[in-house]
Design an enzyme around this catalytic site. Sequence first.
Site, short mmCIF file in Angstrom:
data_model
loop_
_atom_site.label_atom_id
_atom_site.label_comp_id
_atom_site.label_asym_id
_atom_site.label_seq_id
_atom_site.Cartn_x
_atom_site.Cartn_y
_atom_site.Cartn_z
CG ASP A 97 -2.33 0.55 0.85
OD1 ASP A 97 -2.41 1.71 0.44
OD2 ASP A 97 -3.31 -0.21 0.94
CG HIS A 140 -4.20 2.09 -2.30
ND1 HIS A 140 -4.28 2.85 -1.16
CD2 HIS A 140 -5.47 1.94 -2.74
CE1 HIS A 140 -5.54 3.14 -0.91
NE2 HIS A 140 -6.29 2.61 -1.86
CD GLU A 159 -9.88 3.60 -1.26
OE1 GLU A 159 -10.78 3.92 -0.47
OE2 GLU A 159 -8.74 3.25 -0.88
CE1 TYR A 176 -14.87 -3.55 3.69
CE2 TYR A 176 -13.68 -1.56 4.31
CZ TYR A 176 -14.01 -2.52 3.37
OH TYR A 176 -13.47 -2.47 2.10
#
Length: 780
Positions: free
Chosen positions: A214, A285, A348, A439
């Site tokens: 990441d 990322h 993302e 989550y």
Amino acid sequence: MPRNCGAFFLSFLFKLAKTNTTSMTNKFAFFLLLFFNIVFSQNPLPLIPQPESVEIRKGHFVLNKETVIQAEASMFEAHYLQQAIKQQTGLELKIVPVAANVSKISLSFDLDSPEASGIKEPYKLTVSDKTIVIKAEYNQGFFYGIQTLLQLIPFEKKDEIKVPCLEIKDYSKYAWRGMHLDCARHFFSVDFVKKYIDYLAMYKFNTFHWHLTDDQGWRIEIKQYPKLTEVGAWRNGSMIGHYNEQKYDDIRYGGFYTQEQIKEVVAYAKQRHITVVPEIEMPGHAVAALAAYPQYSCTGGPFEVEKQWGVLDDVFCPKEETFTFLQNILTEVIALFPSQYIHIGGDECPKTRWKKCTHCQNLIQEKGLKDEHELQSYFIQRMEKFVNTKGRKIIGWDEILEGGLAPNAAVMSWRGTEGGIAAAKQKHFVVMTPGSHCYFDHYQGNPQNEPLAIGGYTPVEKVYAFNPIPEELSSEESQYILGAQANLWTEYITSPEQVEYMIFPRMMALSEVLWGTSNPEKYADFEKRMIQQFPVLEKKGIKYSKALFEITSDVMPKPGGHGVLYLLKTNLQPNGIHYTTDGSQPTTLSKVYNQPLEITKSQTIKAAYFENDQPKSNVVEQSFLIHKATSQLVSLQNHPSGNYAKGGGFTLVDGIKGDKAKFGQHWLGFSGTDLIATIDLGSRQKINRLGIGLLSSPSSWIYFPKKVTFQVSEDMIQFDTIGTFSAEEIQKSKGQITLDCNKKNIQFVKVTVENFGTIPDGQPGAGNKAWLFADEITIE
């Protein structure tokens, strides 16, 4: 045992749990075991996940030092059982190939299970007074039968242990039963990763999703590119506190796994019939990798491994040399991990750099792509073709749907279930992992009393209610749902103990969901079995959440309006709750809670659970702001989303202001849509002031709105606008909007809050729909 005696035991145990000394911890474990044996004697099978079929018979099998394990000497499962029994009971059993007319546990390769045809996990467990027999066709079945057997054997050192006679026939429903661990934001040792795998094995999970790269760290050795770990594995500080505080330390932090350590973990998991799926993030990322090799970016750098959580603009540039770089990395990764799927992230990925990059814009033109989303699809499809040449498949987060899904890709649906539904309808395999239920970095208890987390509110009961197959799918389409997994992102999780705290006991609930035997209507039964598992966690030294034993609260509309009803609940003695209404600390001399409290004026309630004049729980504190809109009827034009919909419109007028530091259950969240709320005051009256609370937390894609408009009406037909606030004014007020007015004969108030819209380049979540978070609408 009478219910109140059970509650007494729980309260006594909870008192011990609050003590930090070793002797008290041992006492807590002892009394939990006593509680296990006494309180639930009518339910002797504390099994999780619940087996498919159980037939209880008369009598019991006596396990003692004369008992042997009948199995092939080379069989791992036999040695696993031998060691587990020794750990639990102190008994050292021999493994023998043949055992006649003796007390034995037999592992027998023989199972005809038409109900579970085509899968390798079925087993049959039979306990008689002379033998325990586990039958299976494959080693996986033996391993799962052993896990069930171990839950039937008390965790206590004794010369003789009784196991009830029964027959269990069992198999799983879902092929993918997963748990995820983020080792990039915070690094965890090989020893703990193995322990994490042991936890998965206890509850019959079969997939470990290992998040290895990441922006904040690269955790896997790649021999062709040594700088990935020399540089990319270390950052010069970390965020401390919540993202909104924007605070950092300057402590060098990092670590990585050598390829030999990776092989060790993969082999360890394989023995326990757990597949390790590695995740190598791309194209986003990627800052840790780019800090080591900046030439694979659009700008050329330089970069530092990120201290900040969230989403960063610098991503891999889709140049030929970048694809060669990533293909070389994946070649080494694939050699280490035998899993069918390789996770390539895909989530993302801001398009900021690509939009300004000459190479990217030329590539879009050259390939006839529509935009940067299709460029990302091109990127993913390039990588998929390479992975396919190695005999593997890719899986990625649901953003890989954008711009067109790669032909053979599987999708991990995290932004709700919509991505999974879309993929299944396109005949692609799906793993469901929506943030609303899966989550585990979300709060599981009252945020006031929990360690700092990213937000959200996902208690055990909500996890247990999860159904991985959405109603929108047909029977044929539902076949593409492989299963589900829970994700544990570690921005706010810094230690092994905190990892344990966040996954236990929620992973027990998910294990039963994925085994296919959960029944949300019988949650109380599951909760009993779950509590019976707690002594085992204590004995194993696992730090689990005891939020289940805390006082929980809820709020309901007060009939007739003007106020709310405040409900307090505990799994302990109901009359042990004492409370105050003046903000003072509760004691045993404070009022006893015995019915919902009518809150008709602004005040602060504090409550705690007491036994023998001593507090057994944390203090629950709730401040109320009672105003003209409290408990009045609220109509919403758009429904709130997912995990942030509790209470619906009532949440906006329940007298409770959402906590901006620990946003949990008292906010309504809208993903990409506006808040349009109309409040009926019940009669025409004068109003002097209007207000609303709004939240900004960009790391979670929550942004202040573009505009807020207040309108009033006498008749619900003609509305007059009396105030508008711009984005600049909202920002200046830090989201606490108030409008002074002097209006008479008003019955209806409409509040329109315009969503921020699509998140722009350069901001966390760029290209995605912004979340709008709102709370108490006040009318004075």
